[in-house]
Design an enzyme around this catalytic site. Structure first.
Site, PDB file in Angstrom:
ATOM      1  N   LYS A   1     -20.888 -13.589 -53.740  1.00 21.01           N
ATOM      2  CA  LYS A   1     -20.623 -14.145 -54.810  1.00 21.01           C
ATOM      3  C   LYS A   1     -19.081 -14.486 -54.701  1.00 21.01           C
ATOM      4  O   LYS A   1     -18.647 -15.144 -53.776  1.00 21.01           O
ATOM      5  CB  LYS A   1     -20.866 -13.211 -55.924  1.00 21.01           C
ATOM      6  CG  LYS A   1     -22.380 -12.529 -55.835  1.00 21.01           C
ATOM      7  CD  LYS A   1     -22.757 -11.962 -57.189  1.00 21.01           C
ATOM      8  CE  LYS A   1     -23.879 -11.221 -57.040  1.00 21.01           C
ATOM      9  NZ  LYS A   1     -24.759 -11.021 -58.099  1.00 21.01           N
TER      10      LYS A   1
ATOM     11  N   GLY B   1     -27.312  -7.614 -60.631  1.00 20.66           N
ATOM     12  CA  GLY B   1     -26.187  -7.189 -60.840  1.00 20.66           C
ATOM     13  C   GLY B   1     -26.152  -6.016 -62.247  1.00 20.66           C
ATOM     14  O   GLY B   1     -25.136  -5.615 -62.806  1.00 20.66           O
TER      15      GLY B   1
ATOM     16  N   HIS C   1     -29.281 -19.860 -56.813  1.00 15.85           N
ATOM     17  CA  HIS C   1     -29.140 -18.229 -56.976  1.00 15.85           C
ATOM     18  C   HIS C   1     -29.248 -18.558 -58.715  1.00 15.85           C
ATOM     19  O   HIS C   1     -28.654 -19.340 -59.221  1.00 15.85           O
ATOM     20  CB  HIS C   1     -27.618 -17.751 -56.538  1.00 15.85           C
ATOM     21  CG  HIS C   1     -27.402 -16.128 -57.026  1.00 15.85           C
ATOM     22  ND1 HIS C   1     -27.032 -15.850 -58.043  1.00 15.85           N
ATOM     23  CD2 HIS C   1     -27.818 -15.303 -56.087  1.00 15.85           C
ATOM     24  CE1 HIS C   1     -27.178 -14.580 -58.156  1.00 15.85           C
ATOM     25  NE2 HIS C   1     -27.629 -13.997 -56.851  1.00 15.85           N
TER      26      HIS C   1
ATOM     27  N   GLY D   1     -26.207  -8.058 -53.425  1.00 14.98           N
ATOM     28  CA  GLY D   1     -24.893  -8.616 -53.933  1.00 14.98           C
ATOM     29  C   GLY D   1     -23.840  -7.542 -53.868  1.00 14.98           C
ATOM     30  O   GLY D   1     -23.358  -7.168 -52.718  1.00 14.98           O
ATOM     31  N   GLY D   2     -23.985  -6.752 -54.779  1.00 10.59           N
ATOM     32  CA  GLY D   2     -22.813  -5.616 -55.146  1.00 10.59           C
ATOM     33  C   GLY D   2     -22.853  -4.737 -53.679  1.00 10.59           C
ATOM     34  O   GLY D   2     -21.721  -4.297 -53.514  1.00 10.59           O
TER      35      GLY D   2
ATOM     36  N   GLU E   1     -27.320 -17.133 -60.639  1.00 11.62           N
ATOM     37  CA  GLU E   1     -25.990 -17.263 -61.276  1.00 11.62           C
ATOM     38  C   GLU E   1     -25.613 -18.831 -61.429  1.00 11.62           C
ATOM     39  O   GLU E   1     -24.889 -19.365 -62.408  1.00 11.62           O
ATOM     40  CB  GLU E   1     -24.788 -16.460 -60.858  1.00 11.62           C
ATOM     41  CG  GLU E   1     -25.116 -14.817 -61.169  1.00 11.62           C
ATOM     42  CD  GLU E   1     -24.604 -14.026 -60.172  1.00 11.62           C
ATOM     43  OE1 GLU E   1     -23.994 -14.396 -58.963  1.00 11.62           O
ATOM     44  OE2 GLU E   1     -25.088 -12.730 -59.947  1.00 11.62           O
TER      45      GLU E   1
ATOM     46  N   ASN F   1     -24.702 -11.389 -50.500  1.00  9.76           N
ATOM     47  CA  ASN F   1     -24.464 -12.360 -51.243  1.00  9.76           C
ATOM     48  C   ASN F   1     -23.089 -11.747 -51.758  1.00  9.76           C
ATOM     49  O   ASN F   1     -23.103 -11.089 -52.732  1.00  9.76           O
ATOM     50  CB  ASN F   1     -25.475 -12.894 -52.058  1.00  9.76           C
ATOM     51  CG  ASN F   1     -24.713 -13.711 -53.164  1.00  9.76           C
ATOM     52  OD1 ASN F   1     -23.781 -14.605 -52.893  1.00  9.76           O
ATOM     53  ND2 ASN F   1     -25.226 -13.858 -54.493  1.00  9.76           N
TER      54      ASN F   1
ATOM     55  N   GLU G   1     -35.913 -12.955 -56.861  1.00  9.79           N
ATOM     56  CA  GLU G   1     -34.840 -12.240 -57.517  1.00  9.79           C
ATOM     57  C   GLU G   1     -34.954 -12.094 -59.030  1.00  9.79           C
ATOM     58  O   GLU G   1     -34.934 -13.132 -59.825  1.00  9.79           O
ATOM     59  CB  GLU G   1     -33.428 -12.884 -57.237  1.00  9.79           C
ATOM     60  CG  GLU G   1     -33.079 -12.760 -55.781  1.00  9.79           C
ATOM     61  CD  GLU G   1     -31.431 -12.611 -55.644  1.00  9.79           C
ATOM     62  OE1 GLU G   1     -31.004 -11.838 -54.799  1.00  9.79           O
ATOM     63  OE2 GLU G   1     -30.734 -13.562 -56.155  1.00  9.79           O
TER      64      GLU G   1
ATOM     65  N   SER H   1     -30.222  -5.714 -57.429  1.00 11.30           N
ATOM     66  CA  SER H   1     -29.604  -4.212 -57.265  1.00 11.30           C
ATOM     67  C   SER H   1     -30.301  -3.491 -56.208  1.00 11.30           C
ATOM     68  O   SER H   1     -30.717  -2.269 -56.435  1.00 11.30           O
ATOM     69  CB  SER H   1     -29.809  -3.625 -58.925  1.00 11.30           C
ATOM     70  OG  SER H   1     -29.116  -4.092 -59.782  1.00 11.30           O
TER      71      SER H   1
HETATM   72  C1  PEP Z   1     -27.659 -11.124 -55.687  1.00 12.31           C
HETATM   73  O1  PEP Z   1     -26.582 -11.577 -55.993  1.00 12.31           O
HETATM   74  O2  PEP Z   1     -28.534 -11.940 -55.125  1.00 12.31           O
HETATM   75  C2  PEP Z   1     -27.946  -9.852 -56.268  1.00 12.31           C
HETATM   76  C3  PEP Z   1     -29.226  -9.397 -56.202  1.00 12.31           C
HETATM   77  O3  PEP Z   1     -26.764  -9.015 -56.710  1.00 12.31           O
HETATM   78  P1  PEP Z   1     -27.071  -7.608 -56.919  1.00 12.31           P
HETATM   79  O4  PEP Z   1     -27.513  -6.821 -55.794  1.00 12.31           O
HETATM   80  O5  PEP Z   1     -25.643  -6.947 -57.403  1.00 12.31           O
HETATM   81  O6  PEP Z   1     -28.041  -7.279 -58.204  1.00 12.31           O
END
Ligand code: PEP
Length: 251
Positions: free
Chosen positions: A11, A173, A95, A234-235, A97, A9, A167, A213
């Protein structure tokens, strides 16, 4: 045996030229790794560049959101038919966010989910508890309730196109990750909720990812858990090498 889905993802990261460069970097690193599905959900404006770069590879390109109306006066929004005409099959919905910053509720998540499914798309439905809910010991109730509300009126047939991403919001994040046991247990609660709603076969078949994460260091243990069928990342999905290591962990 459920097939794992490793999904990035992005973002609000990556311009189209950066998208092209990243996909081209990832492509050789994941070539031939066909024991899981590999997907990047990208900003709308990156879709064509990412698709072009991914052509002929095992990488799929999805979107990060979709509106529930077919068309109309919804400035700035994108409909399911716009996405499908662009060749987009997967979309992230709900999500944290979106829920936190853009007023998304279980009701609008449900509307978006139904619209995407009606258009023949595959939905990655995100849900999970916030920190206070985990500390109060109500995680199971929260994820069960979100599962029920977000999938309201989704048929058993349509459920085949739903992937759930568990999640925990406190892990997204933040660098904090659920332990493999916590991830397995809560994905199991979601699976049991699906069983109660749709029956055993549907529960056995549905893909439930963990997100929060996930990275090159912790992916192996998380993905080894029985109820964890992949990751929403994500990251670490912005770094070719890290993402490819996570794909390796799912092989
Ligand atoms: C996400 O954006 O769904 C996510 C899990 O981000 P991260 O891996 O950065 O925590």
């Amino acid at each position: 045996m459920r097939r794992k889905l490793i999904a990035g993802n992005w973002k609000m990261n990556m311009t189209p030229s950066q998208a092209k460069a990243l996909i081209e970097e990832v492509k050789p690193l994941v070539a031939g790794k066909d024991n899981c599905d590999i997907l990047f959900c990208v900003p709308f404006v990156d879709i064509f560049a990412a698709q072009e770069a991914a052509k002929g590879s095992n990488i799929k390109i999805g979107a990060e959101n979709v509106h529930f109306a077919e068309k109309g006066a919804y400035t700035g929004e994108i409909s399911a038919s716009m996405l499908t005409e662009c060749g987009v099959e997967y979309v992230i919905i709900g999500h944290s966010e979106r829920r936190q910053y853009f007023g998304e509720t279980d009701e609008t998540v449900n509307l978006r989910t139904k619209a995407a499914l009606a258009a023949g798309m595959k939905v990655i439905l995100c849900l999970g508890e916030v920190k206070d809910q985990r500390l109060s010991g109500i995680t199971d109730e929260v994820v069960a309730m979100q599962t029920k509300l977000d999938l309201k009126d989704v048929t058993e047939e349509q459920l085949k196109n739903v992937i759930i991403a568990y999640e925990p919001v406190w892990a997204i994040g933040t660098g904090l990750t659920a332990t493999p046991e916590q991830a397995d247990e809560t994905c199991g609660v979601i699976r049991n909720t699906i069983k109660a709603l749709y029956g055993e076969k549907a529960a056995d078949e549905i893909i439930i990812q963990y997100g929060g994460s996930m990275n090159a260091q912790n992916a192996k243990e998380l993905l080894a858990k029985e109820n964890v069928d992949g990751g929403l990342i994500g990251g670490a999905s912005l770094k070719a090498k890290d993402f490819s290591i996570i794909v390796d962990c799912a092989q």
